[in-house]
Design a protein around this motif. Structure first.
Motif, short mmCIF file in Angstrom:
data_model
loop_
_atom_site.label_atom_id
_atom_site.label_comp_id
_atom_site.label_asym_id
_atom_site.label_seq_id
_atom_site.Cartn_x
_atom_site.Cartn_y
_atom_site.Cartn_z
N PHE A 120 39.16 4.49 -17.84
CA PHE A 120 37.98 4.44 -18.70
C PHE A 120 37.47 5.88 -18.83
O PHE A 120 37.01 6.47 -17.85
CB PHE A 120 36.93 3.55 -18.02
CG PHE A 120 35.63 3.40 -18.73
CD1 PHE A 120 35.48 2.44 -19.74
CD2 PHE A 120 34.53 4.17 -18.38
CE1 PHE A 120 34.26 2.27 -20.39
CE2 PHE A 120 33.31 4.01 -19.02
CZ PHE A 120 33.18 3.06 -20.02
N LEU A 122 34.96 8.17 -20.42
CA LEU A 122 33.69 8.40 -21.13
C LEU A 122 33.11 9.78 -20.80
O LEU A 122 32.84 10.58 -21.69
CB LEU A 122 32.68 7.31 -20.74
CG LEU A 122 31.24 7.52 -21.20
CD1 LEU A 122 31.14 7.42 -22.72
CD2 LEU A 122 30.30 6.50 -20.55
N SER A 123 32.94 10.07 -19.51
CA SER A 123 32.20 11.27 -19.09
C SER A 123 32.90 12.55 -19.53
O SER A 123 34.12 12.60 -19.64
CB SER A 123 32.03 11.30 -17.57
OG SER A 123 31.39 10.13 -17.14
N GLY A 128 27.31 13.47 -18.63
CA GLY A 128 27.66 12.20 -18.02
C GLY A 128 26.54 11.21 -18.25
O GLY A 128 26.70 10.20 -18.95
N THR A 155 38.54 8.32 -13.13
CA THR A 155 39.23 7.59 -12.07
C THR A 155 40.56 7.06 -12.61
O THR A 155 40.58 6.50 -13.72
CB THR A 155 38.34 6.43 -11.56
OG1 THR A 155 37.09 6.97 -11.14
CG2 THR A 155 38.98 5.67 -10.41
N LEU A 202 37.95 15.66 -4.51
CA LEU A 202 36.68 14.99 -4.25
C LEU A 202 36.29 15.03 -2.77
O LEU A 202 37.14 15.11 -1.90
CB LEU A 202 36.78 13.52 -4.68
CG LEU A 202 37.08 13.24 -6.15
CD1 LEU A 202 37.34 11.74 -6.36
CD2 LEU A 202 35.93 13.70 -7.05
N GLU A 365 28.98 5.56 -12.55
CA GLU A 365 28.52 4.45 -13.40
C GLU A 365 26.99 4.42 -13.53
O GLU A 365 26.37 3.35 -13.50
CB GLU A 365 29.09 3.12 -12.88
CG GLU A 365 30.59 3.12 -13.09
CD GLU A 365 31.29 1.87 -12.65
OE1 GLU A 365 30.82 0.79 -13.00
OE2 GLU A 365 32.33 2.00 -12.00
N THR A 367 23.78 7.31 -12.45
CA THR A 367 23.13 7.77 -11.23
C THR A 367 21.92 6.87 -10.92
O THR A 367 21.49 6.07 -11.76
CB THR A 367 22.62 9.21 -11.41
OG1 THR A 367 21.68 9.20 -12.50
CG2 THR A 367 23.76 10.18 -11.74
N GLU A 369 18.98 7.77 -10.95
CA GLU A 369 17.94 8.09 -11.93
C GLU A 369 18.19 7.37 -13.26
O GLU A 369 17.25 6.92 -13.92
CB GLU A 369 17.89 9.61 -12.15
CG GLU A 369 17.40 10.42 -10.94
CD GLU A 369 18.44 10.55 -9.82
OE1 GLU A 369 19.64 10.29 -10.06
OE2 GLU A 369 18.05 10.90 -8.68
C1 LIG Z 1 34.36 9.92 -8.00
C2 LIG Z 1 33.88 9.76 -9.41
C3 LIG Z 1 34.55 8.89 -10.25
C4 LIG Z 1 34.15 8.77 -11.60
N1 LIG Z 1 34.86 7.96 -12.44
C5 LIG Z 1 34.58 7.97 -13.77
C6 LIG Z 1 35.40 7.26 -14.70
O1 LIG Z 1 36.37 6.59 -14.33
N2 LIG Z 1 35.11 7.33 -16.02
C7 LIG Z 1 34.05 8.06 -16.49
O2 LIG Z 1 33.83 8.09 -17.70
N3 LIG Z 1 33.23 8.73 -15.63
C8 LIG Z 1 33.48 8.72 -14.29
N4 LIG Z 1 32.67 9.41 -13.40
C9 LIG Z 1 31.55 10.19 -13.92
C10 LIG Z 1 30.19 9.65 -13.55
O3 LIG Z 1 29.92 8.47 -14.27
C11 LIG Z 1 29.18 10.77 -13.82
O4 LIG Z 1 29.39 11.76 -12.85
C12 LIG Z 1 27.74 10.28 -13.77
O5 LIG Z 1 27.47 9.44 -14.85
C13 LIG Z 1 26.74 11.45 -13.78
O6 LIG Z 1 27.01 12.31 -14.82
P1 LIG Z 1 27.11 13.88 -14.54
O7 LIG Z 1 28.05 14.09 -13.40
O8 LIG Z 1 27.43 14.56 -15.82
O9 LIG Z 1 25.68 14.31 -14.05
P2 LIG Z 1 24.45 14.74 -14.98
O10 LIG Z 1 24.29 13.77 -16.08
O11 LIG Z 1 24.60 16.17 -15.32
O12 LIG Z 1 23.25 14.59 -13.99
C14 LIG Z 1 22.93 15.54 -12.97
C15 LIG Z 1 21.69 15.06 -12.25
O13 LIG Z 1 20.58 15.04 -13.14
C16 LIG Z 1 19.99 13.76 -13.15
N5 LIG Z 1 19.46 13.47 -14.48
C17 LIG Z 1 20.12 13.49 -15.65
N6 LIG Z 1 19.29 13.17 -16.66
C18 LIG Z 1 18.09 12.93 -16.11
C19 LIG Z 1 16.81 12.54 -16.64
N7 LIG Z 1 16.64 12.31 -17.93
N8 LIG Z 1 15.79 12.40 -15.77
C20 LIG Z 1 15.97 12.61 -14.45
N9 LIG Z 1 17.13 12.98 -13.89
C21 LIG Z 1 18.18 13.12 -14.71
C22 LIG Z 1 21.10 12.81 -12.75
O14 LIG Z 1 20.59 11.58 -12.26
C23 LIG Z 1 21.81 13.62 -11.71
O15 LIG Z 1 21.15 13.50 -10.48
C24 LIG Z 1 33.02 9.50 -12.06
C25 LIG Z 1 32.34 10.35 -11.18
C26 LIG Z 1 32.77 10.51 -9.88
C27 LIG Z 1 32.03 11.46 -9.00
#
Ligand SMILES: Cc1cc2nc3c(=O)[nH]c(=O)nc-3n(C[C@H](O)[C@H](O)[C@H](O)COP(=O)(O)OP(=O)(O)OC[C@H]3O[C@@H](n4cnc5c(N)ncnc54)[C@H](O)[C@@H]3O)c2cc1C
Length: 388
Positions: A120, A122-123, A128, A155, A202, A365, A367, A369
């Motif tokens: 999947f 997306l990110s 993300g 993943t 990781l 999936e 955070t 927040e």
């Molecule tokens: C081991 C692992 C497996 C994963 N597997 C997949 C996968 O299979 N497919 C896929 O698509 N993605 C996957 N992901 C991605 C995951 O879904 C994202 O890491 C997650 O959604 C957070 O996005 P980001 O890392 O860009 O953080 P960011 O969006 O940059 O966020 C950084 C921080 O800011 C906070 N934040 C952001 N916006 C706000 C707001 N408006 N108000 C307050 N706080 C805020 C967040 O909560 C977080 O604490 C995976 C991640 C990991 C670590």
């Protein structure tokens, strides 16, 4: 338990047997970054790789409650394997089962049977949480789509044969909602020369084949569009709303194992002339871990029950379950490490791995927040719907 039937318990027994005999054996090698391709095939043969996919598409056709029981049991043996199956079996397969058509269902069958791997995607590096700002583009050229972009954290991405990719098929929005959501389309892309991947190192849940995915002008036909052009936002939300309950079951399995390991350790370990478990402070800590674990279990099962009952309240409960389960599983794992003392801090102990694995439950999936943002919207009458 009222939410669960005898059938769910039979599924649990079979999943536990598979987890104890097969998944336990790969838990350490996965933690050393080995992707368990053979075991994925075996889980497909056992019919637990894509638990909710119906038999005509290669799965066992379980309801979501049975699905979360499978994920809980697999994760009790290895959080890595549980998360890998959740991403493949729910985010990819369950979603494709809901929105796929034509030859896409052949890909679904291959994945559900364990003959191919699905991811999947997306990110992105840019975004993300703010998925509406995604930058991967699909442009119409010469009667076909050309998809280019950079996906992150995917993943199973390192080993996937199929990718469910979300790309922009119209004007960019401001992100965070509005226009950006209306120009996202989901595509099913088969791995080919245009797709390159690079592994990500990781902290925990290692061995899941997590990868950066580079899409370099990948050709796609209209038959590769999943759920309709510019309908990708609904496809994505469907996947993630169900995924939030499913991934909470991974947190549940990890926390359940942490509690079991702590009870076992407290019985064995002696301090100040008696077993640790005979000290009341240790008893209270264990009781508190157990109480949080069972609360988490109730939320996760109840959320799955609402989904199975096609109850719109599912939308609230899936976010509540995720927002409770992630941090609570992390707290329980921390208490487990603490109870193990120095041993809990060594690579020898199961709880050390659980502590590293479980942290992602507060990130992936959505955070903590992001769950709060959605719950606030639901509380204040925001327009969020779930189409069963
Ligand atoms: C081991 C692992 C497996 C994963 N597997 C997949 C996968 O299979 N497919 C896929 O698509 N993605 C996957 N992901 C991605 C995951 O879904 C994202 O890491 C997650 O959604 C957070 O996005 P980001 O890392 O860009 O953080 P960011 O969006 O940059 O966020 C950084 C921080 O800011 C906070 N934040 C952001 N916006 C706000 C707001 N408006 N108000 C307050 N706080 C805020 C967040 O909560 C977080 O604490 C995976 C991640 C990991 C670590």
């Amino acid at each position: 338990m009222g939410l669960m039937s005898e059938e769910h318990e039979l599924v649990r027994r079979a999943a536990r047997e598979f987890a104890e005999s097969r998944v336990e054996a790969v838990a350490k090698s996965m933690d050393m970054d080995q992707y368990p391709r053979d075991l994925i095939r075996e889980a497909g043969r056992q019919g637990i790789l894509a638990p909710t996919v119906p038999p005509e598409h290669g799965g066992p056709g379980y309801d979501l409650r049975a699905g979360v029981v499978v994920l809980e049991e697999l994760s009790r043996a290895s959080g890595s394997f549980g998360l890998l199956v959740e991403a493949l079996g729910v985010l990819f397969a369950h979603t494709l089962n809901r929105f796929g058509a034509g030859d896409q269902m052949k890909a679904l069958e291959e994945v559900a049977r364990g003959d191919a791997v699905g991811a999947f995607a997306l990110s992105e590096p840019c975004c993300g949480s703010d998925a509406a700002a995604l930058e991967t583009r699909a442009e119409r050229r010469g009667g076909e789509w050309r998809v280019s972009g950079h996906k992150m954290w995917i993943t199973n991405g390192q080993h996937a044969d199929y990718f469910l990719v979300f790309a922009r098929t119209g004007a960019e929005g401001a992100g965070g909602g509005g226009e950006g959501r209306r120009t996202v389309t989901a595509f099913l892309l088969r791995r080919g020369k245009c797709i390159e991947t690079s592994p990500i190192d990781l902290m925990g849940v290692r061995g899941i084949g997590d990868a950066e995915v580079f899409l370099n002008d990948c050709a796609a036909g209209d038959e590769d569009v999943v759920g309709g052009v510019n309908s990708g936002w609904s496809v994505m939300n469907y996947a993630l709303y169900v995924g939030r309950t499913a991934v909470s079951a991974v947190a549940l399995g990890l926390a359940a194992r942490a509690v079991e390991e702590s009870v076992r350790w407290a019985r064995e370990r002696r301090a100040f002339g008696r077993a640790l478990i005979d000290h009341q402070a240790a008893q209270f800590k264990l009781a508190s871990m157990y109480q949080r674990l069972e609360t988490m279990r109730t939320l996760v099962y109840y959320s799955a029950y609402l989904y199975d009952s096609r109850d719109p309240y599912f939308l609230v409960m899936t976010h509540a379950a995720k927002l409770y389960s992630g941090p609570t599983a992390v707290e329980i794992a921390r208490d487990a490490v603490q109870m193990h003392g120095g041993y809990g801090y060594s690579r020898e102990s199961a709880v050390e791995r659980i502590y590293r694995d479980v942290k992602v439950m507060e990130i992936g999936e959505g955070t903590n927040e992001v769950q709060q943002m959605v719950l606030f919207k639901l509380l204040t009458g925001g327009r969020l719907r779930f189409e069963f």
